[in-house]
Write a protein that holds these residues in place. Structure first.
Motif, PDB file in Angstrom:
ATOM      1  N   GLY A  99     -41.788  16.185 -19.738  1.00  0.00           N
ATOM      2  CA  GLY A  99     -42.175  14.833 -20.104  1.00  0.00           C
ATOM      3  C   GLY A  99     -40.958  13.947 -20.284  1.00  0.00           C
ATOM      4  N   VAL A 100     -41.084  12.732 -19.845  1.00  0.00           N
ATOM      5  CA  VAL A 100     -40.021  11.741 -19.998  1.00  0.00           C
ATOM      6  C   VAL A 100     -40.380  10.765 -21.111  1.00  0.00           C
ATOM      7  CG1 VAL A 100     -38.799   9.844 -18.870  1.00  0.00           C
ATOM      8  CG2 VAL A 100     -39.340  11.929 -17.577  1.00  0.00           C
ATOM      9  N   GLY A 101     -41.599  10.320 -21.107  1.00  0.00           N
ATOM     10  CA  GLY A 101     -42.056   9.386 -22.129  1.00  0.00           C
ATOM     11  C   GLY A 101     -43.460   8.941 -21.842  1.00  0.00           C
ATOM     12  N   CYS A 102     -44.015   8.198 -22.765  1.00  0.00           N
ATOM     13  CA  CYS A 102     -45.386   7.741 -22.589  1.00  0.00           C
ATOM     14  C   CYS A 102     -45.611   6.473 -23.381  1.00  0.00           C
ATOM     15  CB  CYS A 102     -46.384   8.820 -23.010  1.00  0.00           C
ATOM     16  SG  CYS A 102     -46.226   9.287 -24.735  1.00  0.00           S
ATOM     17  N   CYS A 150     -49.422  12.582 -25.017  1.00  0.00           N
ATOM     18  CA  CYS A 150     -48.151  12.484 -24.318  1.00  0.00           C
ATOM     19  C   CYS A 150     -47.757  13.743 -23.564  1.00  0.00           C
ATOM     20  CB  CYS A 150     -47.035  12.136 -25.304  1.00  0.00           C
ATOM     21  SG  CYS A 150     -46.801  10.372 -25.544  1.00  0.00           S
ATOM     22  N   TYR A 151     -48.389  14.847 -23.813  1.00  0.00           N
ATOM     23  CA  TYR A 151     -48.028  16.095 -23.160  1.00  0.00           C
ATOM     24  C   TYR A 151     -48.840  16.274 -21.888  1.00  0.00           C
ATOM     25  CZ  TYR A 151     -45.814  17.005 -27.612  1.00  0.00           C
ATOM     26  OH  TYR A 151     -45.022  16.915 -28.726  1.00  0.00           O
ATOM     27  N   ASP A 152     -48.260  16.976 -20.933  1.00  0.00           N
ATOM     28  CA  ASP A 152     -48.935  17.082 -19.635  1.00  0.00           C
ATOM     29  C   ASP A 152     -50.285  17.778 -19.754  1.00  0.00           C
ATOM     30  OD1 ASP A 152     -46.769  19.711 -18.229  1.00  0.00           O
ATOM     31  OD2 ASP A 152     -47.941  19.611 -20.063  1.00  0.00           O
ATOM     32  N   ALA A 153     -50.457  18.608 -20.769  1.00  0.00           N
ATOM     33  CA  ALA A 153     -51.750  19.272 -20.939  1.00  0.00           C
ATOM     34  C   ALA A 153     -52.867  18.276 -21.234  1.00  0.00           C
ATOM     35  CB  ALA A 153     -51.663  20.304 -22.056  1.00  0.00           C
ATOM     36  N   TYR A 154     -52.492  17.111 -21.730  1.00  0.00           N
ATOM     37  CA  TYR A 154     -53.502  16.105 -22.069  1.00  0.00           C
ATOM     38  C   TYR A 154     -53.744  15.114 -20.938  1.00  0.00           C
ATOM     39  CZ  TYR A 154     -53.023  17.670 -26.891  1.00  0.00           C
ATOM     40  OH  TYR A 154     -53.007  18.432 -28.029  1.00  0.00           O
ATOM     41  N   MET A 155     -52.974  15.233 -19.876  1.00  0.00           N
ATOM     42  CA  MET A 155     -53.124  14.317 -18.764  1.00  0.00           C
ATOM     43  C   MET A 155     -54.242  14.788 -17.846  1.00  0.00           C
ATOM     44  SD  MET A 155     -51.088  11.922 -19.269  1.00  0.00           S
ATOM     45  CE  MET A 155     -49.768  11.566 -20.439  1.00  0.00           C
ATOM     46  N   THR A 156     -55.111  13.858 -17.476  1.00  0.00           N
ATOM     47  CA  THR A 156     -56.239  14.209 -16.632  1.00  0.00           C
ATOM     48  C   THR A 156     -56.148  13.596 -15.237  1.00  0.00           C
ATOM     49  OG1 THR A 156     -57.478  12.346 -17.556  1.00  0.00           O
ATOM     50  CG2 THR A 156     -57.799  14.503 -18.590  1.00  0.00           C
ATOM     51  N   ARG A 157     -55.269  12.632 -15.088  1.00  0.00           N
ATOM     52  CA  ARG A 157     -55.109  11.985 -13.787  1.00  0.00           C
ATOM     53  C   ARG A 157     -53.618  11.943 -13.463  1.00  0.00           C
ATOM     54  NH1 ARG A 157     -59.828  12.721 -14.045  1.00  0.00           N
ATOM     55  NH2 ARG A 157     -61.540  11.226 -13.748  1.00  0.00           N
ATOM     56  N   TRP A 158     -53.279  12.365 -12.273  1.00  0.00           N
ATOM     57  CA  TRP A 158     -51.882  12.402 -11.847  1.00  0.00           C
ATOM     58  C   TRP A 158     -51.708  11.633 -10.552  1.00  0.00           C
ATOM     59  CZ3 TRP A 158     -47.878  14.784 -14.475  1.00  0.00           C
ATOM     60  CH2 TRP A 158     -48.256  15.584 -15.561  1.00  0.00           C
TER      61      TRP A 158
END
Length: 120
Positions: free
Chosen positions: A47-50, A102-110
């Motif tokens: 992660g870089v930021g959010c 903010c963590y990639d595990a919480y991201m649903t769209r890439w």
């Protein structure tokens, strides 16, 4: 259909700057947190930021604090990653993503990545 499109990557010298853009479509911008991630060859994604468009306070990884800035333009459904004082270790493919944390595990769209290469 939700789409995230990152752009703005390229080549830079150490100490240089680049600005990445992430345009989001098909989602309610206010309901998502937009994150920036990067992956160097042979390395895990980090992660870089959010930024959350609800509170507008971005968060950053320690490795980029003071050098990178995340900002959003709600009217354009766009999140920017301003990268200053680039270092060799900033090289990688940069992705933006939408999710609930903010963590990639919480991201649903890439989105597809954009390449950043820092070299002397």
């Amino acid at each position: 259909d939700v789409q995230l499109q990152a752009s703005g990557g390229g080549a830079a010298h150490p100490g240089g700057s680049l600005r990445l853009s992430c345009v989001a479509s098909g989602l309610n911008f206010d309901d998502y947190l937009i994150g920036w991630f990067r992956q160097a060859p042979g390395e895990e994604r980090e992660g870089v930021g959010c930024i959350s468009n609800r509170d507008r306070e971005p968060a950053y990884a320690d490795s980029v604090k003071g050098r990178f800035t995340i900002a959003s333009d709600r009217a354009k459904n766009t999140v920017y990653l301003q990268m200053n004082n680039l270092q060799l270790e900033d090289t990688g493919t940069y992705f933006c993503a939408a999710g609930s944390g903010c963590y990639d595990a919480y991201m649903t769209r890439w989105g597809k990545g954009t390449q950043v290469t820092v070299s002397s």
